[in-house]
Design a protein around this motif. Structure first.
Motif, PDB file in Angstrom:
ATOM      1  N   MET A 253       0.820  -1.262   0.424  1.00 10.94           N
ATOM      2  CA  MET A 253       0.099   0.041  -0.144  1.00 10.94           C
ATOM      3  C   MET A 253       0.456   1.741   0.564  1.00 10.94           C
ATOM      4  N   PHE A 254       2.458   1.367   0.662  1.00 12.36           N
ATOM      5  CA  PHE A 254       2.602   2.243   0.577  1.00 12.36           C
ATOM      6  C   PHE A 254       3.189   3.013  -0.361  1.00 12.36           C
ATOM      7  N   CYS A 255       4.625   1.783  -0.776  1.00  6.32           N
ATOM      8  CA  CYS A 255       5.059   1.900  -2.722  1.00  6.32           C
ATOM      9  C   CYS A 255       3.947   2.289  -3.777  1.00  6.32           C
ATOM     10  N   SER A 256       2.718   1.970  -3.462  1.00  6.30           N
ATOM     11  CA  SER A 256       1.578   2.146  -4.173  1.00  6.30           C
ATOM     12  C   SER A 256       1.015   3.610  -4.047  1.00  6.30           C
ATOM     13  N   TYR A 257       1.328   4.029  -2.469  1.00  8.50           N
ATOM     14  CA  TYR A 257       1.097   5.284  -3.000  1.00  8.50           C
ATOM     15  C   TYR A 257       1.972   6.354  -3.262  1.00  8.50           C
ATOM     16  N   LEU A 258       3.812   6.041  -2.764  1.00  6.62           N
ATOM     17  CA  LEU A 258       4.905   7.058  -3.597  1.00  6.62           C
ATOM     18  C   LEU A 258       4.529   6.438  -4.856  1.00  6.62           C
ATOM     19  N   THR A 259       4.131   5.305  -5.385  1.00  5.49           N
ATOM     20  CA  THR A 259       4.112   5.611  -7.045  1.00  5.49           C
ATOM     21  C   THR A 259       2.831   6.339  -7.616  1.00  5.49           C
ATOM     22  N   LEU A 260       1.929   6.643  -7.195  1.00  6.22           N
ATOM     23  CA  LEU A 260       0.306   7.358  -7.253  1.00  6.22           C
ATOM     24  C   LEU A 260       0.601   9.106  -7.135  1.00  6.22           C
ATOM     25  N   LEU A 261       2.295   8.788  -5.882  1.00  9.26           N
ATOM     26  CA  LEU A 261       2.539  10.539  -5.920  1.00  9.26           C
ATOM     27  C   LEU A 261       2.878  11.060  -7.103  1.00  9.26           C
ATOM     28  N   ASN A 262       3.747   9.953  -7.681  1.00 17.07           N
ATOM     29  CA  ASN A 262       5.244  10.351  -8.205  1.00 17.07           C
ATOM     30  C   ASN A 262       3.836  10.554  -9.621  1.00 17.07           C
TER      31      ASN A 262
END
Length: 280
Positions: A253-262
Motif C-alpha cells: 500500500m505504501f509503495c503504491s501510494y509513493l508511485t501514485l504520488l510521483n
C-alpha cells in the motif's frame, strides 16, 4: 568505560571538524571510527591534522555508502574492539557540555538495557529538530522531566550499550541512506528493548527540509529517477522496511501510494495535498 564513536561524512569538512571538536572537548577518552565516503574537500586530511590514528580511525568509503551504509562500515570496524558503548553521531551536530552525562543518566535508568536517542535542537535553541517521535503521541519528543519512550528514532546522537548489540546486532546494511536509524530502533523495540529520548537537548544541529518522496518541477522520468536515488525514498527500500515491520499489505500500500504520488503532475498534487510535498 570504553566508548566507540561512530560517524560517516561526505564533503562538509567544517561541520565534521566542529562536531569532533565538541566531542573531544567533552569526552577525551573515546575512540572515533569515521567513514569518509570519498570526500573531495580534504575532510580526512583536515581530521588528521588535529587527531592521531589512535584517536580517530578513518575508514575510506567508496563514494556510494551514504549514511546507513557508512555507519554500518564504521560500526563493523569498531566491533573489532571491546567497547562498553557505541555512540552514533551525525557529523553536523555540535555537542553540549552535558551530553554524555545526560545520555548515561538515561541509560542507567534502564540498567543499560535500552537505546538512548538525544534530543537535538536548532542553533537558536528554539525548536527540537530530531530525537524521535513519541510512543504515545507519534509527534516529535519534547524536553521532559523524565526520559520519554520513542517510537521512530532519529540517528543524530544515539547511545547503544554493548548488551543491545549482542542481542540485535548492528545497522542493517540493506539500507542505503534513509531508514537505517528508524529500523534499528524498531528492531530494538520488537526485541523488548526500549528506545528512550533524553530529557533535555544534548546538541544543536541543522534542519533537513528536503522532500525525499517527490521532486518538484521536473518531468515524470526525472521524478522516478530522483525517488529511487539513495537521497530519495527508493521503492525497494520502503518495501523492505515496511514489510519487515508492518507486513506485506502495508508495504504494498505504501509503495503504491509513493508511485501514485510521483505519477501525478505537480498541479494535481497541489490540488490534493497542498504544499505538503514541496520543500519547506
Amino acid at each position: 568505560m570504553k566508548i566507540a564513536v561512530l560517524l560517516t561524512c561526505y564533503n562538509r569538512k567544517d561541520k565534521t571538524l566542529a562536531c569532533l571538536k565538541s566531542l573531544s572537548k567533552n569526552s577525551s577518552s573515546v575512540i572515533v571510527y569515521i567513514t569518509d565516503d570519498a570526500s573531495t574537500d580534504g575532510t580526512s586530511l583536515a581530521i588528521r591534522q588535529y587527531y592521531s590514528e589512535e584517536q580517530v580511525h578513518i575508514i575510506k568509503g567508496t563514494g556510494n555508502l551514504f549514511w546507513s551504509r557508512g555507519m554500518y562500515t564504521a560500526w563493523k570496524e569498531a566491533l573489532k574492539g571491546d567497547f562498553d558503548y557505541y555512540l552514533w553521531l551525525n557529523d553536523d551536530v555540535v555537542l553540549y557540555d552535558n551530553f554524555f552525562e545526560e545520555l548515561l543518566y538515561c541509560s542507567n535508568l534502564y540498567e543499560n538495557n535500552c537505546i538512548v536517542t538525544g534530543l537535538i535542537e536548532d542553533k537558536e535553541h528554539s525548536t527540537i529538530l530530531y530525537g524521535g517521535t513519541s510512543l504515545k503521541t507519534h509527534k516529535m519528543v519534547q524536553p521532559n522531566s523524565e526520559p520519554e519512550k520513542v517510537h521512530h528514532m532519529n540517528g543524530n546522537v544515539v547511545l547503544v550499550p554493548c548488551s543491545v548489540v549482542k542481542k540485535i546486532g548492528i545497522i542493517d546494511p540493506y539500507y542505503h541512506h534513509d531508514l537505517g536509524d528508524v529500523d534499528y530502533g524498531l528492531r530494538a523495540i520488537e526485541n523488548g528493548i526500549p528506545v528512550i529520548a533524553t530529557r533535555v537537548p544534548v546538541a544543536y544541529g541543522y534542519p533537513n527540509n528536503i522532500c525525499r518522496v517527490r521532486k518538484w518541477g521536473v518531468n515524470l522520468r526525472e521524478r522516478f529517477h530522483r525517488l529511487n536515488m539513495p537521497l530519495g525514498s527508493p521503492l525497494r527500500i520502503n518495501y523492505y522496511f515496511r514489510k519487515k515491520h508492518y507486513g506485506f499489505m502495508k508495504a504494498v500500500m505504501f509503495c503504491s501510494y509513493l508511485t501514485l504520488l510521483n505519477l501525478l503532475p505537480d498541479w494535481a498534487v497541489v490540488k490534493i495535498w497542498g504544499t505538503t510535498y514541496q520543500n519547506k
